[in-house]
Design a protein around this motif. Structure first.
Motif, PDB file in Angstrom:
ATOM      1  N   GLY A 165     -40.611  34.398  52.199  1.00 29.96           N
ATOM      2  CA  GLY A 165     -39.968  34.771  50.949  1.00 29.96           C
ATOM      3  C   GLY A 165     -39.614  36.240  50.882  1.00 29.96           C
ATOM      4  N   VAL A 166     -40.295  37.078  51.670  1.00 29.93           N
ATOM      5  CA  VAL A 166     -40.008  38.513  51.658  1.00 29.93           C
ATOM      6  C   VAL A 166     -38.641  38.808  52.279  1.00 29.93           C
ATOM      7  N   PRO A 167     -38.366  38.387  53.536  1.00 31.89           N
ATOM      8  CA  PRO A 167     -37.001  38.590  54.039  1.00 31.89           C
ATOM      9  C   PRO A 167     -35.966  37.785  53.275  1.00 31.89           C
ATOM     10  N   ALA A 168     -36.387  36.651  52.689  1.00 25.93           N
ATOM     11  CA  ALA A 168     -35.442  35.892  51.866  1.00 25.93           C
ATOM     12  C   ALA A 168     -35.035  36.705  50.642  1.00 25.93           C
ATOM     13  N   GLY A 169     -36.001  37.424  50.049  1.00 26.30           N
ATOM     14  CA  GLY A 169     -35.672  38.306  48.937  1.00 26.30           C
ATOM     15  C   GLY A 169     -34.759  39.432  49.362  1.00 26.30           C
ATOM     16  N   ASN A 170     -35.035  39.978  50.536  1.00 32.55           N
ATOM     17  CA  ASN A 170     -34.167  41.033  51.084  1.00 32.55           C
ATOM     18  C   ASN A 170     -32.769  40.483  51.367  1.00 32.55           C
ATOM     19  N   LEU A 171     -32.727  39.265  51.909  1.00 33.36           N
ATOM     20  CA  LEU A 171     -31.448  38.614  52.192  1.00 33.36           C
ATOM     21  C   LEU A 171     -30.652  38.430  50.903  1.00 33.36           C
ATOM     22  N   VAL A 292     -32.095  35.625  60.183  1.00 32.38           N
ATOM     23  CA  VAL A 292     -32.817  35.243  61.400  1.00 32.38           C
ATOM     24  C   VAL A 292     -34.324  35.345  61.180  1.00 32.38           C
ATOM     25  N   GLU A 293     -34.758  36.404  60.489  1.00 33.14           N
ATOM     26  CA  GLU A 293     -36.201  36.564  60.287  1.00 33.14           C
ATOM     27  C   GLU A 293     -36.762  35.480  59.382  1.00 33.14           C
ATOM     28  N   CYS A 294     -35.982  35.024  58.419  1.00 33.22           N
ATOM     29  CA  CYS A 294     -36.451  33.925  57.560  1.00 33.22           C
ATOM     30  C   CYS A 294     -36.833  32.709  58.399  1.00 33.22           C
ATOM     31  N   CYS A 295     -36.091  32.468  59.468  1.00 32.00           N
ATOM     32  CA  CYS A 295     -36.384  31.344  60.361  1.00 32.00           C
ATOM     33  C   CYS A 295     -37.504  31.675  61.339  1.00 32.00           C
ATOM     34  N   ALA A 296     -37.588  32.946  61.746  1.00 26.02           N
ATOM     35  CA  ALA A 296     -38.568  33.334  62.759  1.00 26.02           C
ATOM     36  C   ALA A 296     -39.993  33.367  62.212  1.00 26.02           C
ATOM     37  N   ILE A 297     -40.168  33.763  60.962  1.00 25.27           N
ATOM     38  CA  ILE A 297     -41.517  33.926  60.413  1.00 25.27           C
ATOM     39  C   ILE A 297     -42.326  32.626  60.456  1.00 25.27           C
ATOM     40  N   PRO A 298     -41.792  31.492  59.988  1.00 24.58           N
ATOM     41  CA  PRO A 298     -42.583  30.253  60.094  1.00 24.58           C
ATOM     42  C   PRO A 298     -42.902  29.872  61.533  1.00 24.58           C
ATOM     43  N   VAL A 299     -42.008  30.196  62.466  1.00 28.78           N
ATOM     44  CA  VAL A 299     -42.260  29.884  63.876  1.00 28.78           C
ATOM     45  C   VAL A 299     -43.452  30.688  64.389  1.00 28.78           C
ATOM     46  N   PHE A 300     -43.465  31.986  64.115  1.00 27.71           N
ATOM     47  CA  PHE A 300     -44.594  32.818  64.552  1.00 27.71           C
ATOM     48  C   PHE A 300     -45.875  32.429  63.828  1.00 27.71           C
ATOM     49  N   ALA A 301     -45.759  32.051  62.556  1.00 29.83           N
ATOM     50  CA  ALA A 301     -46.937  31.599  61.814  1.00 29.83           C
ATOM     51  C   ALA A 301     -47.513  30.337  62.446  1.00 29.83           C
ATOM     52  N   VAL A 345     -33.165  41.917  66.494  1.00 32.95           N
ATOM     53  CA  VAL A 345     -34.368  41.975  67.343  1.00 32.95           C
ATOM     54  C   VAL A 345     -35.489  42.713  66.617  1.00 32.95           C
ATOM     55  N   GLY A 346     -35.129  43.808  65.933  1.00 31.99           N
ATOM     56  CA  GLY A 346     -36.143  44.550  65.193  1.00 31.99           C
ATOM     57  C   GLY A 346     -36.829  43.688  64.149  1.00 31.99           C
ATOM     58  N   LEU A 347     -36.053  42.900  63.418  1.00 27.15           N
ATOM     59  CA  LEU A 347     -36.641  42.061  62.369  1.00 27.15           C
ATOM     60  C   LEU A 347     -37.366  40.846  62.946  1.00 27.15           C
ATOM     61  N   VAL A 348     -36.964  40.374  64.107  1.00 20.44           N
ATOM     62  CA  VAL A 348     -37.714  39.293  64.755  1.00 20.44           C
ATOM     63  C   VAL A 348     -39.095  39.806  65.184  1.00 20.44           C
ATOM     64  N   LEU A 349     -39.143  41.013  65.751  1.00 22.87           N
ATOM     65  CA  LEU A 349     -40.432  41.600  66.125  1.00 22.87           C
ATOM     66  C   LEU A 349     -41.298  41.831  64.879  1.00 22.87           C
ATOM     67  N   HIS A 350     -40.653  42.240  63.809  1.00 22.99           N
ATOM     68  CA  HIS A 350     -41.389  42.368  62.555  1.00 22.99           C
ATOM     69  C   HIS A 350     -41.939  41.010  62.123  1.00 22.99           C
ATOM     70  N   GLY A 351     -41.150  39.965  62.290  1.00 25.41           N
ATOM     71  CA  GLY A 351     -41.585  38.616  61.941  1.00 25.41           C
ATOM     72  C   GLY A 351     -42.777  38.151  62.745  1.00 25.41           C
ATOM     73  N   ALA A 352     -42.896  38.634  63.994  1.00 29.24           N
ATOM     74  CA  ALA A 352     -44.049  38.270  64.817  1.00 29.24           C
ATOM     75  C   ALA A 352     -45.339  38.833  64.229  1.00 29.24           C
ATOM     76  N   MET A 353     -45.228  39.942  63.509  1.00 27.82           N
ATOM     77  CA  MET A 353     -46.400  40.481  62.803  1.00 27.82           C
ATOM     78  C   MET A 353     -46.551  39.833  61.434  1.00 27.82           C
ATOM     79  N   TYR A 354     -45.452  39.673  60.737  1.00 32.83           N
ATOM     80  CA  TYR A 354     -45.526  39.225  59.349  1.00 32.83           C
ATOM     81  C   TYR A 354     -45.842  37.739  59.228  1.00 32.83           C
TER      82      TYR A 354
END
Length: 442
Positions: A165-171, A292-301, A345-354
């Motif tokens: 929801g955080v990158p979704a809010g940013n989006l 992209v990060e909205c999709c990546a976060i659940p994957v990393f989670a 790529v920067g936001l995907v790496l962020h998603g790996a943490m978030y």
């Protein structure tokens, strides 16, 4: 009093889905409000509320008011955490949503410096403090509702959805501003167009409130109160009993928080003021990265449930420490593919943490102090991480006329968070009953 020896049965799938949906929608709306301010700081606030400064200084002053929201976040986390651990998660979530939406709506009505002079930036500061206070209590309640409704085996995945929801809010914030910017002339956008996204907050908050009001209280919290009683001062108890958990949580947050605001807030100013890319292009690059990060976060989670929180988080933090150098070099080229790759790529790496972060931090604390402990670890870091990141980056840029020192700053943060991930114990698959039993009630 007796300790907690067993957790409640997992919530039915339909109930859990409802909690996830409500948490993610509410989180998206609250962070839409918070990020809207950051994006507007990069694009318009320096011109409208600090018009007598040169462009970079005006932007820095706007980012300073932006940073004040982060200063208020730990206070919000402490207050909401205290009452969230005493009276429940749900009521505090409702209050945070109303406070955030109301302050954002009023920003959309605020007169500019040319209309009321110094009262304009003062009003901006006051409303930003309310925003920060509200969002300080939002994160803990939203992720804990999902964590405490879900089961241990898939807790990382379930808790990853509110994180998305955080990158979704940013989006959403970038999308609305991009539409207004593209549809209007520079004059009209500065005159009134920027206000529309802030005023829309009233509609979004009404939707979020309607969704959240139907939720039940966390069953795990209710069971904890029955078995172990209410903590008199849950914040102090968390500091006294889990200082290591707070330190690890803050270390984990450092690179995640700094990198996100460098990429999503500072880089917009960097693209438009330094590289001289168009405002619309900068916003569209953020749109692409956030999507992209909205999709990546659940994957990393999900991945953190399979291989562990530590390795997933470590890869994100270490990767960010390296990527910062490529990030600015690629933006400096001004080429569309390079800029898009840098941001994505920067936001995907962020998603790996978030992605794994919600479960990772929640698992550091027992139920009776979880809202307070998690909120403290999460929000206190924002004072010297996300709040200062755009200001430090602008100061380094003005002093050196180079982005290399900014990349070094990001790399140092990445190393600290990577080390914190290695120092943390692995908690994937642990039940909250096991975690609770490690800290007996007194």
């Amino acid at each position: 009093m007796s300790t907690i020896t067993a957790g409640p049965a997992p919530a039915p799938a339909t109930g859990l889905r409802k909690v996830i949906l409500a948490s993610m929608i509410g989180t998206t709306i609250e962070w839409y409000d918070f990020f809207l301010y950051g994006t507007a700081s990069a694009l318009v606030f320096g011109k409208l509320f600090f018009p007598k400064a040169d462009p970079l200084t005006g932007t820095m002053l706007a980012f300073t008011t932006y940073a004040l929201g982060f200063v208020a976040r730990p206070l919000g986390g402490l207050v909401f955490g205290h009452f969230g651990d005493r009276i429940g998660r749900k009521q505090l979530l409702m209050l945070s949503l109303v406070l955030m939406g109301g302050s954002t709506f009023l920003i959309g009505l605020l007169p500019t410096f040319m209309q009321i002079g110094l009262f304009a930036p003062l009003g901006l500061v006051l409303l930003r403090l309310v925003q920060g206070f509200a969002v300080g209590g939002e994160w803990g309640g939203a992720v804990l509702m999902v964590c405490e409704f879900g089961d241990a085996k898939r807790r990382g995945f379930w808790a990853g959805w509110p994180q998305a929801g955080v990158p979704a809010g940013n989006l959403l914030a970038a999308a609305v501003l991009a539409v207004m910017s593209a549809a209007q002339s520079e004059h009209d956008f500065l005159a009134w167009g920027w206000r529309v996204p802030f005023l829309l907050s009233a509609v979004l908050v009404a939707v979020g409130y309607w969704v959240r009001v139907t939720l039940a209280e966390s069953p795990l919290f209710q069971r904890a109160i029955e078995d172990a009683g209410v903590a008199k001062a849950p914040v102090l108890e968390a500091i006294r009993r889990r200082p290591g958990g707070i330190a690890i949580g803050m270390g984990l947050r450092l690179a995640e928080n700094i990198s996100f605001y460098l990429i999503t807030t500072f880089s917009i100013s960097y693209m438009t003021e330094t590289v001289h890319l168009s405002r619309s292009f900068a916003l569209n690059a953020m749109l692409a990265g956030a999507a992209v990060e909205c999709c990546a976060i659940p994957v990393f989670a999900w991945l953190s449930d399979k291989i562990g929180r530590r390795p997933v988080y470590f890869v994100g933090a270490a990767g960010m420490a390296i990527w910062g150098f490529a990030f600015f070099r690629m933006i400096d080229t001004g080429l569309t593919p390079n800029v898009l790759i840098a941001v994505i790529v920067g936001l995907v790496l962020h998603g790996a943490m978030y992605g794994p972060q919600a479960a990772f931090i929640a698992e550091l604390f027992p139920t009776r102090m979880r809202y307070s402990g998690a909120s403290l670890a999460y929000q206190a870091t924002s004072i010297f991480a996300g709040s200062l990141a755009p200001i430090i980056a602008l100061a380094l840029l003005k002093a050196t006329h180079s982005a290399v020192p900014i990349a070094i700053y990001l790399a140092i943060a990445g190393v600290i968070s990577a080390f914190s991930a290695l120092r943390a114990r692995e908690t994937k698959g642990m039940t909250f009953a096991q975690i609770d039993a490690e800290t007996p009630a007194t």
